[in-house]
Design a protein around this motif. Sequence first.
Motif, PDB file in Angstrom:
ATOM      1  N   ASN A  68       0.802  -1.233   0.000  1.00  0.00           N
ATOM      2  CA  ASN A  68       0.000   0.000   0.000  1.00  0.00           C
ATOM      3  C   ASN A  68       0.828   1.274   0.000  1.00  0.00           C
ATOM      4  O   ASN A  68       0.345   2.326  -0.418  1.00  0.00           O
ATOM      5  N   LYS A  69       2.083   1.212   0.491  1.00  0.00           N
ATOM      6  CA  LYS A  69       2.874   2.446   0.563  1.00  0.00           C
ATOM      7  C   LYS A  69       3.210   2.997  -0.822  1.00  0.00           C
ATOM      8  O   LYS A  69       3.492   4.184  -0.956  1.00  0.00           O
ATOM      9  N   LYS A  72       0.974   5.888  -1.672  1.00  0.00           N
ATOM     10  CA  LYS A  72       1.304   7.112  -0.938  1.00  0.00           C
ATOM     11  C   LYS A  72       2.577   7.731  -1.504  1.00  0.00           C
ATOM     12  O   LYS A  72       2.687   8.957  -1.634  1.00  0.00           O
ATOM     13  N   ASN A  97       7.557  -2.478   5.723  1.00  0.00           N
ATOM     14  CA  ASN A  97       7.237  -2.502   4.286  1.00  0.00           C
ATOM     15  C   ASN A  97       7.335  -1.096   3.716  1.00  0.00           C
ATOM     16  O   ASN A  97       7.706  -0.906   2.563  1.00  0.00           O
ATOM     17  N   SER A 173       2.198   8.386   6.422  1.00  0.00           N
ATOM     18  CA  SER A 173       0.820   8.788   6.734  1.00  0.00           C
ATOM     19  C   SER A 173       0.730  10.265   7.066  1.00  0.00           C
ATOM     20  O   SER A 173       0.906  10.678   8.222  1.00  0.00           O
ATOM     21  N   ALA A 205      -6.064  -3.749   6.700  1.00  0.00           N
ATOM     22  CA  ALA A 205      -5.229  -3.546   7.887  1.00  0.00           C
ATOM     23  C   ALA A 205      -4.929  -2.067   8.053  1.00  0.00           C
ATOM     24  O   ALA A 205      -4.413  -1.424   7.142  1.00  0.00           O
ATOM     25  N   SER A 206      -5.247  -1.528   9.232  1.00  0.00           N
ATOM     26  CA  SER A 206      -5.034  -0.102   9.497  1.00  0.00           C
ATOM     27  C   SER A 206      -4.011   0.044  10.611  1.00  0.00           C
ATOM     28  O   SER A 206      -4.134  -0.583  11.661  1.00  0.00           O
ATOM     29  N   SER A 207      -3.003   0.880  10.376  1.00  0.00           N
ATOM     30  CA  SER A 207      -1.946   0.954  11.386  1.00  0.00           C
ATOM     31  C   SER A 207      -1.436   2.365  11.673  1.00  0.00           C
ATOM     32  O   SER A 207      -1.488   2.833  12.795  1.00  0.00           O
ATOM     33  N   SER A 208      -0.933   3.075  10.673  1.00  0.00           N
ATOM     34  CA  SER A 208      -0.528   4.466  10.942  1.00  0.00           C
ATOM     35  C   SER A 208      -1.582   5.448  10.434  1.00  0.00           C
ATOM     36  O   SER A 208      -1.452   6.660  10.628  1.00  0.00           O
ATOM     37  N   GLY A 209      -2.623   4.953   9.777  1.00  0.00           N
ATOM     38  CA  GLY A 209      -3.817   5.750   9.525  1.00  0.00           C
ATOM     39  C   GLY A 209      -3.948   6.405   8.159  1.00  0.00           C
ATOM     40  O   GLY A 209      -5.035   6.850   7.797  1.00  0.00           O
ATOM     41  N   GLY A 210      -2.873   6.484   7.389  1.00  0.00           N
ATOM     42  CA  GLY A 210      -2.941   7.183   6.103  1.00  0.00           C
ATOM     43  C   GLY A 210      -3.843   6.490   5.090  1.00  0.00           C
ATOM     44  O   GLY A 210      -4.578   7.146   4.344  1.00  0.00           O
ATOM     45  N   THR A 211      -3.773   5.172   5.072  1.00  0.00           N
ATOM     46  CA  THR A 211      -4.605   4.404   4.141  1.00  0.00           C
ATOM     47  C   THR A 211      -6.081   4.620   4.476  1.00  0.00           C
ATOM     48  O   THR A 211      -6.911   4.901   3.600  1.00  0.00           O
ATOM     49  N   TYR A 306       0.463  -7.666   9.127  1.00  0.00           N
ATOM     50  CA  TYR A 306      -0.698  -6.817   8.809  1.00  0.00           C
ATOM     51  C   TYR A 306      -1.863  -7.621   8.213  1.00  0.00           C
ATOM     52  O   TYR A 306      -2.938  -7.736   8.796  1.00  0.00           O
ATOM     53  N   THR A 334      -3.029  -5.290   1.412  1.00  0.00           N
ATOM     54  CA  THR A 334      -2.118  -4.144   1.420  1.00  0.00           C
ATOM     55  C   THR A 334      -0.649  -4.546   1.305  1.00  0.00           C
ATOM     56  O   THR A 334       0.230  -3.694   1.466  1.00  0.00           O
ATOM     57  N   GLY A 335      -0.368  -5.836   1.067  1.00  0.00           N
ATOM     58  CA  GLY A 335       1.020  -6.248   0.814  1.00  0.00           C
ATOM     59  C   GLY A 335       1.705  -6.839   2.027  1.00  0.00           C
ATOM     60  O   GLY A 335       1.068  -7.459   2.870  1.00  0.00           O
ATOM     61  N   GLY A 336       3.018  -6.640   2.117  1.00  0.00           N
ATOM     62  CA  GLY A 336       3.769  -7.046   3.303  1.00  0.00           C
ATOM     63  C   GLY A 336       4.449  -8.390   3.239  1.00  0.00           C
ATOM     64  O   GLY A 336       5.086  -8.814   4.213  1.00  0.00           O
TER      65      GLY A 336
HETATM   66  C1  LIG Z   1       1.716  -0.013   6.365  1.00  0.00           C
HETATM   67  C2  LIG Z   1       0.892  -1.182   6.117  1.00  0.00           C
HETATM   68  C3  LIG Z   1      -0.480  -1.186   6.460  1.00  0.00           C
HETATM   69  C4  LIG Z   1      -1.153  -0.068   7.191  1.00  0.00           C
HETATM   70  O1  LIG Z   1      -1.290   1.104   6.437  1.00  0.00           O
HETATM   71  P1  LIG Z   1      -1.379   2.490   7.208  1.00  0.00           P
HETATM   72  O2  LIG Z   1      -1.596   3.497   6.154  1.00  0.00           O
HETATM   73  O3  LIG Z   1      -0.060   2.647   7.903  1.00  0.00           O
HETATM   74  O4  LIG Z   1      -2.484   2.425   8.195  1.00  0.00           O
HETATM   75  C5  LIG Z   1      -1.228  -2.297   6.138  1.00  0.00           C
HETATM   76  N1  LIG Z   1      -0.675  -3.363   5.540  1.00  0.00           N
HETATM   77  C6  LIG Z   1       0.626  -3.405   5.213  1.00  0.00           C
HETATM   78  C7  LIG Z   1       1.153  -4.627   4.573  1.00  0.00           C
HETATM   79  C8  LIG Z   1       1.459  -2.321   5.481  1.00  0.00           C
HETATM   80  O5  LIG Z   1       2.749  -2.371   5.156  1.00  0.00           O
END
Ligand SMILES: *Cc1c(COP(=O)(O)O)cnc(C)c1O
Length: 349
Positions: A68-69, A72, A97, A173, A205-211, A306, A334-336
Amino acid sequence: MISFIPLIVLTFEIEISNVNNYRIMDHFMKLGFFPTPLERLNNLSDQFPGYQIYIKRDDQTGLATGGNKTRKLEYLIQTALDQSCDSIITAGAQQSNHCRQTAAAAARAGLKCHLVLGGHQPKEFTGNLLMSKLLGAHLHFTGENRKGEDIPLIAASCKKNGQRPYIIPYGGSNSIGALGYVRAIKELQDQLKELQQPIDYIYFASSSGGTHAGMLLGKALYQLDSEIIGVCIDKDEINGLSLNQNILNIMNDTKKRLNITRDFCLDEIHLLLDYEKAGYGVLTNNEINAIKLLAEKEGILLDPVYTGRAFYGMIDQIINQKIRSGSSVLFWHTGGFPATFNYIAQLSN
Ligand SMILES: *Cc1c(COP(=O)(O)O)cnc(C)c1O
């Protein structure tokens, strides 16, 4: 005749704001392969009768194995170039990632890349860390400072060496990175129209919020009907704020760039908080079973940190009938994948 005048003024205003939106949305460095595939998961849908299950393959965005990065970074790297910067600094975990894709994006753009990584340098590199190294990034190991606290220090030393660094925040993000997922919703909308298939729920998967922030703004901007549900991955706060507060802050910053005037509130941010209890990066049987389920049924690999967790969350909601039978559900991958090689022992059983 007079009654037409307000109508004309209104139309004019809408056009102006759309022109601005398109100008901002169209200004990016092309780094990925888009649109990413959208597919129905036939075997999985058979396993859960009553549910139509789809997947959006952002693990296939192309940038050094994707994720997903990449979306961005198309906006962030463009901004660095616009500002005539010659180097990028960003931060993350060793198996980030985001850092791996940033290293690849910087290489493509001809920029130096500094990665600020928590913990100490290991004897051997694996997964994302190995890839970041191969992609030519300068690696800075910062011990207990795991959330990019040392970025200002490294920026100062870059400047002392005559570099012009551009800082990308944790996870990419911010209001620039989030634009990638605003555009992603337009992409999805176009695909759903072609498929003639509305989607009731989107899980990711939501983690730092930008997605999450980008998706919710895209939903508002392009009138997507689906309910967007983030599965929270990390129980820790970011910048002393909860994840939903961070998402709202990014939305409020990003909406200014897009001339969106409507207000958003915390209640509109749908986050599932039950699945992150084990802690960030801790692989439990739940994630392992989810990874095996999608791999064995559909030949698609999730990651241990994730998407394994988010996919477990989605299946758990289906099994426990938290979402109504007859719904169509989309898993946004979202990958990883490279982090898999950091969990060889646990995944070998
Ligand atoms: C970073 C990441 C996320 C979360 O995205 P955010 O924009 O940080 O919330 C989800 N899945 C994978 C594989 C990631 O690398």
